[in-house]
Design an enzyme around this catalytic site. Sequence first.
Site, PDB file in Angstrom:
ATOM      1  N   ASP A   1       0.843  -1.191   0.000  1.00  8.74           N
ATOM      2  CA  ASP A   1       0.000   0.000   0.000  1.00  8.74           C
ATOM      3  C   ASP A   1       0.883   1.247   0.000  1.00  8.74           C
ATOM      4  O   ASP A   1       2.095   1.168   0.218  1.00  8.74           O
ATOM      5  CB  ASP A   1      -0.947   0.017   1.207  1.00  8.74           C
ATOM      6  CG  ASP A   1      -0.228  -0.139   2.530  1.00  8.74           C
ATOM      7  OD1 ASP A   1       0.744   0.604   2.773  1.00  8.74           O
ATOM      8  OD2 ASP A   1      -0.620  -1.012   3.325  1.00  8.74           O
TER       9      ASP A   1
ATOM     10  N   LYS B   1      -4.333  -0.442  -1.938  1.00  8.16           N
ATOM     11  CA  LYS B   1      -5.085  -1.295  -1.019  1.00  8.16           C
ATOM     12  C   LYS B   1      -6.247  -0.546  -0.393  1.00  8.16           C
ATOM     13  O   LYS B   1      -6.146   0.644  -0.095  1.00  8.16           O
ATOM     14  CB  LYS B   1      -4.162  -1.816   0.101  1.00  8.16           C
ATOM     15  CG  LYS B   1      -4.824  -2.786   1.072  1.00  8.16           C
ATOM     16  CD  LYS B   1      -3.855  -3.254   2.135  1.00  8.16           C
ATOM     17  CE  LYS B   1      -3.605  -2.217   3.208  1.00  8.16           C
ATOM     18  NZ  LYS B   1      -2.814  -2.743   4.335  1.00  8.16           N
TER      19      LYS B   1
ATOM     20  N   ASP C   1       6.662  -5.684   4.134  1.00 12.34           N
ATOM     21  CA  ASP C   1       5.734  -5.010   5.051  1.00 12.34           C
ATOM     22  C   ASP C   1       6.328  -5.068   6.445  1.00 12.34           C
ATOM     23  O   ASP C   1       7.278  -5.828   6.692  1.00 12.34           O
ATOM     24  CB  ASP C   1       4.358  -5.676   5.019  1.00 12.34           C
ATOM     25  CG  ASP C   1       3.224  -4.690   5.294  1.00 12.34           C
ATOM     26  OD1 ASP C   1       3.511  -3.578   5.793  1.00 12.34           O
ATOM     27  OD2 ASP C   1       2.056  -5.027   5.020  1.00 12.34           O
TER      28      ASP C   1
ATOM     29  N   GLY D   1      -3.255 -11.773   5.275  1.00 11.98           N
ATOM     30  CA  GLY D   1      -4.222 -11.369   4.260  1.00 11.98           C
ATOM     31  C   GLY D   1      -3.695 -10.369   3.246  1.00 11.98           C
ATOM     32  O   GLY D   1      -3.861 -10.553   2.031  1.00 11.98           O
ATOM     33  N   THR D   2      -3.058  -9.293   3.720  1.00  7.62           N
ATOM     34  CA  THR D   2      -2.556  -8.270   2.802  1.00  7.62           C
ATOM     35  C   THR D   2      -1.478  -8.839   1.888  1.00  7.62           C
ATOM     36  O   THR D   2      -1.471  -8.578   0.674  1.00  7.62           O
ATOM     37  CB  THR D   2      -2.002  -7.069   3.589  1.00  7.62           C
ATOM     38  OG1 THR D   2      -3.058  -6.448   4.316  1.00  7.62           O
ATOM     39  CG2 THR D   2      -1.370  -6.050   2.660  1.00  7.62           C
TER      40      THR D   2
END
Length: 350
Positions: free
Chosen positions: A184, A207, A234, A241-242
């Site tokens: 994101d 996102k 990240d 999930g992401t």
Amino acid sequence: MDRSLVCTPAKDRDPFGEMKIFGGSASGGLARAICRHLGVSLAKSETKIFSEGNIFVRVLENVRGRDVFIVQGTEQPVNDNLMELLFWIDAFKRASATQVTAVIPFFSYAKGDKKDEPRVSIRARVIADALEAVGADRVLTMDLHSPQIQGFFKIPVDHLYAGPVLTAYFRKQHIPNLVVAAPDVGFAKTAQRYADLMKAPLIIGNKTRPDHEERAEILDVIGDVRGKNVLIVDDFTISGGTLIEMAHACKSRGAKDIYACVSHGVFSKGSATKVSASPIKELVLTDTIGKWPEPLAENCRRISVSRLFAEAIISIHQRESVSRLFDTEVEPELIEECADDEPEPPVWAR
């Protein structure tokens, strides 16, 4: 012998007080690894949880006049581990430690950094106030979800980054035609540092997350992934999930192998099945967290940041700069993979 006549010669004294490193029940394995790098023994302590749920901690060594570091993360069970950390700091201060540094590998409430909805608590600020109230002199942590949380504290906060360690692991793999992906826009600035260390281009996911309960959805990918190997980066993941959504988005746009890395693998129950079934070939995480409600997925691999924490601790103890550790390239040969065996558990009373 008259003990009043026994003293340490001035030239042999540590001017900052002897360094003592303690491990809380959440981070005993990481604390032991840090001590191995520093060539010291983990200081003796005791943690108990009584039948009604009360937590009891006891320092089993003299810490008067010592420079104390307590390694205790705030992962699951979050509130128990947080309360244990507060009790440790209070115990050290009441035992006359010269300085107490809270080494918090994973700062769990970091997402609660703002009042973005009506009538909600700024939880990270509450935790900062609590740590100061019990007497913490400084905090050492890694990859805060929101770096501005450092401004919630009136005491010094040293903020380490796992990026140099994680990228060193992947540089050792010599993955061809690689691009680094931020899931994101919010993580894009940090992801750019990963891309710089990997000497690879950066792509960004668009996102959206409807609310606290809904899973993230990747609406678009900014950048070309066709025919490329992708490394998704990240700061942490809870359910995976992401990362999984970003992996699917890249695959649907023609990407080849998908890799991922996070500083903190929180992993709630059920995440292992989803990660195993995902397009992610390998998910690499650090040892800031060492306990989960279920075994990790087979495609997960853990590497240690204990050396980085050890270097930061000795720098703090010797009153030297810690900033030299920020974004410094790590030699791939120094990367340590974590053993599968768990450290000895703390003392529990039920």
